[in-house]
Design a protein around this motif. Structure first.
Motif, PDB file in Angstrom:
ATOM      1  N   ILE A  80       0.859  -1.181   0.000  1.00 11.02           N
ATOM      2  CA  ILE A  80       0.000   0.000   0.000  1.00 11.02           C
ATOM      3  C   ILE A  80       0.895   1.232   0.000  1.00 11.02           C
ATOM      4  CG2 ILE A  80      -1.686   1.336   1.339  1.00 11.02           C
ATOM      5  CD1 ILE A  80      -2.849  -1.276   2.345  1.00 11.02           C
ATOM      6  N   SER A 104      -8.744  -3.302  -1.673  1.00 11.53           N
ATOM      7  CA  SER A 104      -7.696  -3.595  -0.693  1.00 11.53           C
ATOM      8  C   SER A 104      -6.793  -2.408  -0.416  1.00 11.53           C
ATOM      9  CB  SER A 104      -6.847  -4.765  -1.185  1.00 11.53           C
ATOM     10  OG  SER A 104      -6.154  -4.386  -2.352  1.00 11.53           O
ATOM     11  N   GLY A 105      -6.766  -1.431  -1.349  1.00 12.84           N
ATOM     12  CA  GLY A 105      -5.906  -0.264  -1.155  1.00 12.84           C
ATOM     13  C   GLY A 105      -4.508  -0.456  -1.708  1.00 12.84           C
ATOM     14  N   VAL A 106      -4.242  -1.609  -2.341  1.00 11.84           N
ATOM     15  CA  VAL A 106      -2.933  -1.832  -2.966  1.00 11.84           C
ATOM     16  C   VAL A 106      -2.771  -0.805  -4.092  1.00 11.84           C
ATOM     17  CG1 VAL A 106      -1.641  -3.428  -4.438  1.00 11.84           C
ATOM     18  CG2 VAL A 106      -2.756  -4.249  -2.361  1.00 11.84           C
ATOM     19  N   SER A 107      -1.647  -0.069  -4.060  1.00 11.59           N
ATOM     20  CA  SER A 107      -1.538   1.050  -4.997  1.00 11.59           C
ATOM     21  C   SER A 107      -1.182   0.600  -6.405  1.00 11.59           C
ATOM     22  CB  SER A 107      -0.528   2.075  -4.478  1.00 11.59           C
ATOM     23  OG  SER A 107       0.643   1.439  -4.017  1.00 11.59           O
TER      24      SER A 107
END
Lengths: 554, 319
Positions: free
Chosen positions: A42, A131-134
């Motif tokens: 993230i 999930s907010g994974v960039s």
């Protein structure tokens, strides 16, 4: 009285002795930024990578010689060793199947073995939209994951690219700790992850060190991870202290508050040169050429800059060799384009645009900027050759460079108006929405053999229609360049690829969609007793090999 | 008095509500958003990722809707999540506030203890050597740039003499009260020097004005001792404008001292709010600024109450 003085001296000596002894098995590193999160997937941030690289390892990375190597895996899959196989991809395209094996001794800090369950969970996390994974692009390219056993898996990817076996950004997340949190509420995962709520949990780490203490905004303490099966790290404790002000960072180094300044997040070259002149004999100071491409982006929609002759004249009008010599004592290499002179694909025979005021003058005459009034060229309509140059306000190095360029361009009759902006305005609005009238000076960060698709491909021009996505802020569009970018990505044969890279650099030098200035160097300042640190100059930081760091004699 | 206090409390609530709206609006209207900043530092992030993350963080929604969402949450005690610290806002604020109370409280106290008597002494004998000496100190404090003074103190006491730590809140891994005080000496010294000058000038000016009043002449004519004239009759009157300044200073104490905190790597509110604004951490910046506003309102209320104590002619009733 004499006894009292003797006691004081003895105590001071004892204190000094203790401090010196501590200095040998403890290392205090100064950096200028604190990570916003410790979650490996993230948000991308230099401070996070620098710290986390001591406590976690990617599957693959580029080493200090810019060669792709395995870290968590046992062997790189290649077509030659049969662990990379071509296969039909989705929608009729060509894909690949890559077989990786996890190191047999790899275990999380709480003793749980690292298995393909962690790989599976990381994959699911990366693909989940909430999930907010960039950086999810890599996960989208993976069409399927087959788990062979506890330690081996096959990754199916949807395309064939020359860097197919590099999965540097696939950073493992412990399924045994994080899966329940994610499963409970995927949308809330980014705020509930143990990496931020419980960052000292040993089960989150598997590197030579684990994070044992965090003081937000202030420091991070790392201690050896007893479950680490690789080479034993030397230091009993590593403290990473955050001191954002570089003058205070220097003062802390001199006073012994910190032992070293990390090159990845430390002083700029001009600051380091001044420091070296004053205190150079007390420290090891290493200038490592890095993959920070300092350049000037041009708004090619501006009628003045749309003319290639003007762009070339601007290059001939400046003396970058003199600039780097005078400002940086030659510690930063002049750039010819987005490929570093240290990269194996660099073509040394492309035009370098050494200073040539006569050539600049001829090109400007040809472009119609013939009339000189008060030293400024004008065209037949009486319009002045005047351009606005923006950079990040407060960045002393860039402001110095800007002033030199302004003076040099004045010699060929080009007026440059300086309009600097705070970084957040420049990067948040002016650049990303292409609201600059002429020129913006900043740096692109890249990795070894990085294909500059996002900055040169015609489908990467930010616009309202595409939600201001892409980094081709110049608005450069050339079908030949697009074709070369596509070909390079797909070409697996190194000599053929090198030839394509040469064409790309040649085209870049002729077209000059941007004005290349120089490649920045990282400045590492270490105590004289520190050994074994190998700066890399790219985003796989020196801390990835922290177990090699030693105090002299240790 | 109670009605007056209730009225002031209601006014404070209205001001806070208005401020929250204005601050949220201003922060939201600043160029770029957290995802734009994230994207500018990550060359690998794709347009699809940017769109997905903006939706996830709620940044694709209108500003007023986002404000309404925040306000509804804050009424239930949920002030949101800090983007740059990755924890709930109050968890970030609490330790920083404690640090700030230490730093700013001590320097404020020291500045008062030095400046108020110095200002009075300078006013009692204007144009004398003591006045000149105190004025010299005051002007030095007023004119020294804080970043220069901070670096100078570090170079002298940490680098050259090696007596004091160059920065931080305490020794890594603990250290106790003594260690904490050791780390406070330089930043407190710098802040005290910087704030004392202003207070001395205010106190001196107010005292000179008070000593010119007719009732002072009358007191002297009655044969009162010079010290009694000054302490009993001049000082209370002179303190009314000084209290106003002190109240404003006290309120701003809790928004921290950005430059000093940065130079000394001190984890206080000033740096926190500044970083939150630059990092587009809306929730943290908003709550930090609202907290500073609340304390300014409270300290002004306290100043109003002190006026009545200093001057019995002042009485309070709701307007």
């Amino acid at each position: 009285m004499q006894r009292l003085m003797a006691l004081c001296v003895a105590l001071a000596a004892l204190w000094g002795g203790i401090s010196a002894a501590q200095a040998k098995d403890e290392l205090v590193i100064g950096i200028t930024q604190f990570p916003a999160t410790f979650h490996p997937n993230i948000e991308s941030m230099a401070a996070k990578s620098y710290i986390l690289d001591m406590a976690q390892r990617p599957f693959t990375t580029y080493d200090a010689d810019w060669q792709l190597v395995c870290m968590l895996c046992t062997e790189l899959p290649t077509l030659e060793n049969g662990k990379a196989v071509l296969e039909p991809g989705p929608n009729g395209s060509q894909g690949m199947a890559l077989t990786y094996s996890i190191r047999p001794d790899a275990a999380w800090g709480d003793g749980t073995p690292i298995t393909t369950q962690d790989v599976q969970f990381t994959y699911e996390l990366g693909r989940h939209p909430q999930s907010g994974v960039s950086n999810a692009e890599m996960y989208r390219r993976i069409t399927k994951l087959d788990l062979i056993d506890e330690r081996s898996f096959v990754m199916h990817i949807d395309r064939v690219t020359f860097d197919y076996n590099g999965i540097n950004d696939f950073r493992l997340v412990p399924a045994h700790l994080e899966r329940p949190i994610f499963a409970a509420d995927p949308a809330a995962y980014r705020t509930r992850t143990s990496f931020d709520r419980d960052p000292t949990n040993p089960g989150l780490y598997f590197g030579p060190y684990r994070i044992s203490q965090v003081a937000s905004g202030d420091y991070v303490v790392l201690e050896p991870n007893p479950r680490w099966a690789g080479k034993a790290p030397f230091f009993r404790k590593i403290v990473v202290r955050v001191i954002e002000n570089t003058a205070a960072l220097e003062a802390n180094l001199l006073s012994g508050g910190i032992d070293m300044i990390a090159g990845e997040l430390g002083l700029s070259v001009d600051q380091a040169l001044a420091f070296e002149h004053r205190h150079g004999e007390r420290f090891q100071i290493v200038y490592k050429p890095a993959l920070f491409f300092e350049h000037i982006d041009l708004n090619l929609a501006n009628p003045i800059l749309a003319d290639r002759r003007v762009r070339q004249a601007l290059m001939y009008g400046i003396d970058r060799e003199l600039l780097t010599k005078k400002l940086f004592e030659g510690r930063q290499e002049v750039a010819t384009g987005p490929v570093s002179p240290l990269d194996w694909i660099y073509a040394a025979d492309v035009p370098r645009y050494a200073e040539d005021l006569a050539a600049a003058g001829r090109l400007l005459d040809d472009a119609g900027w013939t009339e000189q009034t008060d030293g400024i060229r004008h065209n037949a309509k009486g319009e002045p050759l005047s351009l606005e140059l923006t950079t990040t306000a407060g960045n002393r190095t860039r402001e110095l460079v800007q002033q030199v360029l302004q003076a040099q361009w004045r010699r060929i009759g080009v007026e440059v108006r300086i309009n600097n902006q705070p970084a957040r305005v420049m990067f948040g609005e002016t650049l990303t929405k292409r609201r600059f009238p002429a020129m913006v000076m900043f740096a692109f960060v890249s990795s070894p053999e990085n294909v500059p698709r996002t900055i040169l491909h015609s489908d990467q021009v930010p616009s309202e229609a595409n939600g201001w996505a892409g980094q081709n802020y110049n608005g450069y569009q050339n079908p030949k360049m697009d074709q070369l970018l596509d070909q390079i990505e797909r070409e697996l044969d190194r000599p053929k690829r090198q030839a394509l890279w040469r064409q790309l650099q040649q085209l870049y030098a002729e077209e000059l969609p941007a004005l290349p200035l120089y490649y920045r160097s990282d400045v590492h300042i270490w105590p004289l007793w520190l050994k074994g640190v190998r700066p890399t100059g790219h985003m796989g930081y020196s801390s990835l090999w922290v177990e090699d760091w030693r105090a002299e004699g240790g | 008095m109670l009605r007056y206090l209730v009225q002031r409390a209601l006014e404070a609530l209205a001001v806070l509500l208005l401020m929250s709206f204005v601050i949220y609006l201003l922060l939201g209207l600043m160029p770029g958003d957290p995802i734009d900043l994230m994207a500018s530092g990550d060359p690998r992030i794709t347009p699809a990722d940017i769109a997905r993350l903006k939706a996830l963080y709620g940044l694709d929604r209108p500003l007023l809707e986002r404000y309404g969402h925040w306000l509804a949450g804050s009424l239930t005690g949920d002030f949101g999540y800090s983007r740059i610290h990755a924890v709930p806002v109050l968890e970030v604020l609490a330790p920083r506030l404690v640090n700030t109370v230490w730093l700013m409280g001590l320097s404020f106290l020291l500045a008062c203890l030095i400046a108020l008597p110095a200002g009075v002494l300078a006013a009692v004998r204007p144009q004398g050597w003591l006045d000149y000496g105190i004025n010299l100190v005051a002007f030095a404090g007023l004119s020294l740039p804080s970043f220069w003074l901070g670096i100078l103190l570090i170079l002298l006491f940490s680098v050259e003499l090696g007596w004091l730590p160059a920065g931080g809140v305490g020794t890594v891994g603990g250290g106790g009260l003594g260690d904490r005080i050791l780390h406070l000496i330089l930043p407190v010294l710098a802040l005290t020097l910087l704030t004392t000058g202003r207070l001395i000038r205010f106190t001196r000016g107010a005292m000179i004005e008070a000593l010119r009043q007719n009732h002072i002449r009358t007191a002297r004519a009655k044969g009162l001792a010079p010290a009694a004239v000054v302490l009993r009759h001049a000082v209370p009157n002179a303190m009314i404008p000084v209290v106003t300044v002190l109240a404003l200073d006290f309120g701003s104490l809790f928004s921290g001292a950005l430059v000093i905190e940065t130079i000394f790597a001190y984890q206080g509110m000033g740096k926190l709010i500044y970083d939150a604004i630059l990092g587009n951490d809306y929730n943290l910046a908003l709550v930090g600024l609202l907290f500073a506003t609340l304390l300014t309102l409270l300290s002004n209320l306290a100043a109003d109450l002190v006026y009545a104590w200093l001057d019995p002619r002042i009485a309070y009733a709701p307007a």
